[in-house]
Scaffold this motif. Structure first.
Motif, mmCIF file in Angstrom:
data_model
loop_
_atom_site.group_PDB
_atom_site.id
_atom_site.type_symbol
_atom_site.label_atom_id
_atom_site.label_comp_id
_atom_site.label_asym_id
_atom_site.label_seq_id
_atom_site.Cartn_x
_atom_site.Cartn_y
_atom_site.Cartn_z
ATOM 1 N N SER A 66 -1.667 8.197 -2.570
ATOM 2 C CA SER A 66 -2.134 6.981 -1.004
ATOM 3 C C SER A 66 -1.643 7.555 0.393
ATOM 4 O O SER A 66 -1.763 7.050 0.673
ATOM 5 C CB SER A 66 -1.282 5.441 -1.532
ATOM 6 N N HIS A 114 1.122 5.980 -7.033
ATOM 7 C CA HIS A 114 1.104 5.599 -6.061
ATOM 8 C C HIS A 114 0.840 6.841 -5.080
ATOM 9 O O HIS A 114 0.606 7.457 -3.858
ATOM 10 C CB HIS A 114 1.557 4.857 -5.312
ATOM 11 N N GLN A 149 5.733 6.012 -6.833
ATOM 12 C CA GLN A 149 5.746 6.290 -7.730
ATOM 13 C C GLN A 149 4.456 7.164 -8.225
ATOM 14 O O GLN A 149 3.153 7.128 -7.276
ATOM 15 C CB GLN A 149 5.042 4.817 -8.166
ATOM 16 N N TYR A 154 7.442 1.700 -3.376
ATOM 17 C CA TYR A 154 6.215 2.325 -3.985
ATOM 18 C C TYR A 154 5.270 3.748 -3.561
ATOM 19 O O TYR A 154 4.740 4.165 -4.244
ATOM 20 C CB TYR A 154 5.148 1.339 -2.643
ATOM 21 N N TRP A 155 5.935 4.176 -2.148
ATOM 22 C CA TRP A 155 5.313 5.688 -2.015
ATOM 23 C C TRP A 155 6.368 6.658 -3.674
ATOM 24 O O TRP A 155 5.332 7.880 -3.579
ATOM 25 C CB TRP A 155 5.760 6.039 -0.905
ATOM 26 N N CYS A 177 5.186 -0.637 3.621
ATOM 27 C CA CYS A 177 5.428 -0.848 1.725
ATOM 28 C C CYS A 177 6.605 0.472 1.457
ATOM 29 O O CYS A 177 7.189 1.371 2.729
ATOM 30 C CB CYS A 177 4.297 0.376 1.054
ATOM 31 N N THR A 178 7.101 -0.138 0.033
ATOM 32 C CA THR A 178 8.649 0.480 0.514
ATOM 33 C C THR A 178 9.024 1.864 -0.481
ATOM 34 O O THR A 178 7.678 1.825 -1.087
ATOM 35 C CB THR A 178 9.568 -0.616 -0.805
ATOM 36 N N GLU A 224 9.475 -3.443 3.901
ATOM 37 C CA GLU A 224 9.876 -4.291 2.735
ATOM 38 C C GLU A 224 8.664 -6.326 3.194
ATOM 39 O O GLU A 224 8.515 -6.587 3.245
ATOM 40 C CB GLU A 224 10.913 -4.582 2.821
ATOM 41 N N CYS A 261 3.431 -4.929 1.124
ATOM 42 C CA CYS A 261 1.978 -3.528 0.772
ATOM 43 C C CYS A 261 0.824 -4.634 0.831
ATOM 44 O O CYS A 261 0.644 -4.937 0.029
ATOM 45 C CB CYS A 261 2.974 -3.133 -0.121
#
Length: 142
Positions: free
Chosen positions: A48, A45, A42, A39-40, A35-36, A136, A139
């Motif tokens: 996660s 998220h 946000q 993503y992490w 995952c980019t 990349e 995800c």
């Protein structure tokens, strides 16, 4: 003699079958995922994140680098070391998440980041590009 010839023929056929299976899967995508940084970082998220907290410090986590939180590293702008920090942090989170089959295991990723900083000079751009490719890869998380 006949049994030996049959055995050799069997081994050759089996070898050919295995070779065809390996060559036919060579073009298939690998099962490694990541995952980019986007993503992490946000807020939706953050749940996660496993094992590490967004408030953990980069230098405490990796043993090298600046004194910023992991979440702050994900929000850095620009290239060079900043881009490397973003992707190293994403790689870290990918490496410990049970649903992400990342390229690096956790300890190997830590060593990769430490070795990057040990370079004279550190090659942030090249190593960021490696991490970016793995981060990349796709995800699997929501």
């Amino acid at each position: 003699m006949r049994k030996r010839s049959i055995l050799i023929l069997f081994v050759l056929i089996l070898s050919l079958v295995l070779l065809l299976q390996v060559s036919s899967s060579a073009g298939e995508p690998c099962d490694k995922l990541g995952c980019t940084p986007g993503y992490w970082k946000q807020p939706q998220h953050l749940d996660s994140w496993v094992f590490y907290s967004p408030d953990a410090y980069f230098d405490d986590t990796f043993g090298v680098g600046p004194r910023i939180t992991l979440l702050d590293a994900l929000w850095l702008k620009g290239g060079g070391e900043n881009a490397f920090l973003r992707h190293a942090t994403a790689g870290l989170l990918n490496s410990v998440h049970p649903d992400v089959h990342y390229y690096y295991y956790h300890d190997a990723l830590l060593a990769f980041v430490q070795n990057t900083y040990a370079g004279t000079p550190p090659d942030f751009e090249y190593n960021k590009d490696l991490l970016a490719g793995w981060n990349e890869a796709g995800c699997p998380l929501d």
